[in-house]
Design a protein around this motif. Structure first.
Motif, PDB file in Angstrom:
ATOM      1  N   SER A  39      34.459  39.811  53.264  1.00  0.00           N
ATOM      2  CA  SER A  39      33.460  40.048  52.218  1.00  0.00           C
ATOM      3  C   SER A  39      32.643  41.317  52.456  1.00  0.00           C
ATOM      4  N   THR A  40      32.597  41.820  53.672  1.00  0.00           N
ATOM      5  CA  THR A  40      31.822  43.029  53.937  1.00  0.00           C
ATOM      6  C   THR A  40      32.669  44.299  53.948  1.00  0.00           C
ATOM      7  N   ASN A  41      33.962  44.167  53.782  1.00  0.00           N
ATOM      8  CA  ASN A  41      34.855  45.326  53.782  1.00  0.00           C
ATOM      9  C   ASN A  41      35.394  45.526  52.367  1.00  0.00           C
ATOM     10  N   ALA A  42      34.813  46.473  51.632  1.00  0.00           N
ATOM     11  CA  ALA A  42      35.169  46.687  50.226  1.00  0.00           C
ATOM     12  C   ALA A  42      36.640  47.058  50.050  1.00  0.00           C
ATOM     13  N   LEU A  43      37.168  47.884  50.929  1.00  0.00           N
ATOM     14  CA  LEU A  43      38.569  48.290  50.821  1.00  0.00           C
ATOM     15  C   LEU A  43      39.498  47.098  51.015  1.00  0.00           C
ATOM     16  N   LEU A  44      39.225  46.294  52.034  1.00  0.00           N
ATOM     17  CA  LEU A  44      40.048  45.113  52.286  1.00  0.00           C
ATOM     18  C   LEU A  44      39.957  44.135  51.119  1.00  0.00           C
ATOM     19  N   PHE A  45      38.751  43.948  50.584  1.00  0.00           N
ATOM     20  CA  PHE A  45      38.574  43.067  49.428  1.00  0.00           C
ATOM     21  C   PHE A  45      39.381  43.585  48.238  1.00  0.00           C
ATOM     22  N   THR A  46      39.337  44.887  47.990  1.00  0.00           N
ATOM     23  CA  THR A  46      40.088  45.477  46.874  1.00  0.00           C
ATOM     24  C   THR A  46      41.585  45.329  47.083  1.00  0.00           C
ATOM     25  N   LEU A  47      42.061  45.586  48.288  1.00  0.00           N
ATOM     26  CA  LEU A  47      43.489  45.437  48.575  1.00  0.00           C
ATOM     27  C   LEU A  47      43.952  43.995  48.400  1.00  0.00           C
ATOM     28  N   LEU A  48      43.158  43.050  48.904  1.00  0.00           N
ATOM     29  CA  LEU A  48      43.510  41.636  48.734  1.00  0.00           C
ATOM     30  C   LEU A  48      43.495  41.232  47.271  1.00  0.00           C
ATOM     31  N   THR A  49      42.493  41.693  46.546  1.00  0.00           N
ATOM     32  CA  THR A  49      42.391  41.338  45.134  1.00  0.00           C
ATOM     33  C   THR A  49      43.582  41.876  44.352  1.00  0.00           C
ATOM     34  N   TRP A  50      43.897  43.161  44.509  1.00  0.00           N
ATOM     35  CA  TRP A  50      45.018  43.742  43.771  1.00  0.00           C
ATOM     36  C   TRP A  50      46.360  43.203  44.257  1.00  0.00           C
ATOM     37  N   GLY A  51      46.459  42.937  45.548  1.00  0.00           N
ATOM     38  CA  GLY A  51      47.667  42.286  46.056  1.00  0.00           C
ATOM     39  C   GLY A  51      47.841  40.916  45.429  1.00  0.00           C
ATOM     40  N   GLY A  52      46.738  40.184  45.318  1.00  0.00           N
ATOM     41  CA  GLY A  52      46.775  38.863  44.680  1.00  0.00           C
ATOM     42  C   GLY A  52      47.154  38.941  43.215  1.00  0.00           C
ATOM     43  N   LEU A  97      52.204  36.086  52.522  1.00  0.00           N
ATOM     44  CA  LEU A  97      52.312  37.313  51.721  1.00  0.00           C
ATOM     45  C   LEU A  97      51.622  37.150  50.371  1.00  0.00           C
ATOM     46  N   ASN A  98      50.897  36.053  50.213  1.00  0.00           N
ATOM     47  CA  ASN A  98      50.160  35.772  48.988  1.00  0.00           C
ATOM     48  C   ASN A  98      48.679  36.062  49.228  1.00  0.00           C
ATOM     49  N   PRO A  99      48.200  37.220  48.793  1.00  0.00           N
ATOM     50  CA  PRO A  99      46.788  37.550  49.029  1.00  0.00           C
ATOM     51  C   PRO A  99      45.816  36.532  48.433  1.00  0.00           C
ATOM     52  N   HIS A 100      46.239  35.865  47.364  1.00  0.00           N
ATOM     53  CA  HIS A 100      45.353  34.872  46.755  1.00  0.00           C
ATOM     54  C   HIS A 100      45.072  33.716  47.715  1.00  0.00           C
ATOM     55  N   SER A 173      41.563  36.105  36.270  1.00  0.00           N
ATOM     56  CA  SER A 173      40.240  35.829  36.833  1.00  0.00           C
ATOM     57  C   SER A 173      39.973  36.706  38.062  1.00  0.00           C
ATOM     58  N   LEU A 174      41.007  36.981  38.861  1.00  0.00           N
ATOM     59  CA  LEU A 174      40.841  37.909  39.985  1.00  0.00           C
ATOM     60  C   LEU A 174      40.482  39.303  39.477  1.00  0.00           C
ATOM     61  N   PHE A 175      41.163  39.739  38.428  1.00  0.00           N
ATOM     62  CA  PHE A 175      40.878  41.051  37.840  1.00  0.00           C
ATOM     63  C   PHE A 175      39.443  41.110  37.343  1.00  0.00           C
ATOM     64  N   MET A 176      39.013  40.068  36.652  1.00  0.00           N
ATOM     65  CA  MET A 176      37.646  40.037  36.128  1.00  0.00           C
ATOM     66  C   MET A 176      36.624  40.045  37.272  1.00  0.00           C
ATOM     67  N   THR A 177      36.910  39.316  38.352  1.00  0.00           N
ATOM     68  CA  THR A 177      36.026  39.322  39.519  1.00  0.00           C
ATOM     69  C   THR A 177      35.937  40.709  40.121  1.00  0.00           C
ATOM     70  N   TRP A 178      37.088  41.382  40.193  1.00  0.00           N
ATOM     71  CA  TRP A 178      37.124  42.717  40.773  1.00  0.00           C
ATOM     72  C   TRP A 178      36.348  43.706  39.903  1.00  0.00           C
ATOM     73  N   THR A 179      36.471  43.593  38.585  1.00  0.00           N
ATOM     74  CA  THR A 179      35.769  44.540  37.686  1.00  0.00           C
ATOM     75  C   THR A 179      34.260  44.331  37.737  1.00  0.00           C
ATOM     76  N   LEU A 180      33.816  43.123  38.031  1.00  0.00           N
ATOM     77  CA  LEU A 180      32.386  42.842  38.078  1.00  0.00           C
ATOM     78  C   LEU A 180      31.774  43.162  39.441  1.00  0.00           C
ATOM     79  N   LYS A 181      32.587  43.443  40.428  1.00  0.00           N
ATOM     80  CA  LYS A 181      32.101  43.694  41.795  1.00  0.00           C
ATOM     81  C   LYS A 181      31.508  45.077  41.908  1.00  0.00           C
TER      82      LYS A 181
END
Length: 181
Positions: A39-52, A97-100, A173-181
C-alpha cells in the motif's frame, strides 16, 4: 479451475487444499505486514492493479469463449482427467500469477488485519483462514456433488458466462479503484 475440477471429480479435494494453503500463506503475509509494503509503494500497487486487470480480462475472455464453444458443440462433455502434477502446476499459476489474488489477500485482508494488535490480530488471521477453508471446501464439494447437473453443456455455458462476467466486473472495479487513487 476449482469448480471444473469438482465437476470432473478430478483431484478436487487436493485442488481445494492447495488453494487453501496458498490463500492462508498470502493472508498471513498480508496480516503480518505485507499489506504495508504494497500500500505504500505506488509503482507496485499500479503494477499489481494493471496486472490484475489484464489477467481478469483474459480469464473472463477465456470463460466466454468456453461458454460459446460449449453452446456450439452442444455435445456431452468429455471429462478429461488431469494428472496431479498438472493440477498442482495449474493451481500455482492461477494463484501466484494472478495479481488480483495479491490484492484480495495481501492488501485488502492484510490491511484490515493490520489494524489489530496482539491476540486480536491472531484471531483475525485464524478467522480469515477459516473463511478460506470453508469457501474453497464448499466450492469443491458442491461442484462434485452437483457434477451431473453442472456438467450439462447448457448449464456449463451459463456458469462460464457468469464467471466471465464476474471477472470483467472485478477488472472494471480494479480500474475504477486505480483511477480514483
Amino acid at each position: 479451475m476449482l469448480i471444473s475440477q469438482g465437476i470432473n471429480k478430478n483431484h478436487h479435494i487436493t485442488t481445494a487444499a492447495l488453494f487453501i494453503l496458498y490463500d492462508a500463506l498470502m493472508i498471513t503475509v498480508g496480516v503480518l505486514g505485507g499489506s504495508l509494503i504494497l500500500s505504500t509503494n505506488a509503482l507496485l500497487f499500479t503494477l499489481l492493479t494493471w496486472g490484475g486487470i489484464i489477467f481478469l480480462l483474459g480469464y473472463g475472455a477465456m470463460s466466454f469463449k468456453q461458454a460459446f464453444d460449449g453452446i456450439k458443440s452442444n455435445n456431452d462433455n468429455v471429462r478429461l482427467k488431469k494428472s496431479l502434477k498438472i493440477v498442482i502446476l495449474t493451481s500455482l499459476i492461477v494463484t501466484f500469477l494472478n495479481p488480483h489474488a495479491y490484492i484480495d489477500t495481501v492488501m485488502v485482508i492484510g490491511s484490515v488485519g493490520g489494524q489489530y494488535t496482539g491476540q486480536e490480530k491472531i484471531y483475525f488471521l485464524i478467522g480469515a483462514i477459516i473463511g478460506s477453508i470453508v469457501w474453497f471446501s464448499t466450492l469443491a464439494l458442491t461442484a462434485s456433488k452437483l457434477s451431473v447437473q453442472l456438467s450439462k453443456p447448457k448449464v456449463k455455458s451459463v456458469i462460464d458466462c457468469l464467471i466471465g462476467a464476474v471477472m470483467w466486473f472485478i477488472a472494471w472495479s480494479l480500474f475504477m479503484t486505480w483511477t480514483l487513487k
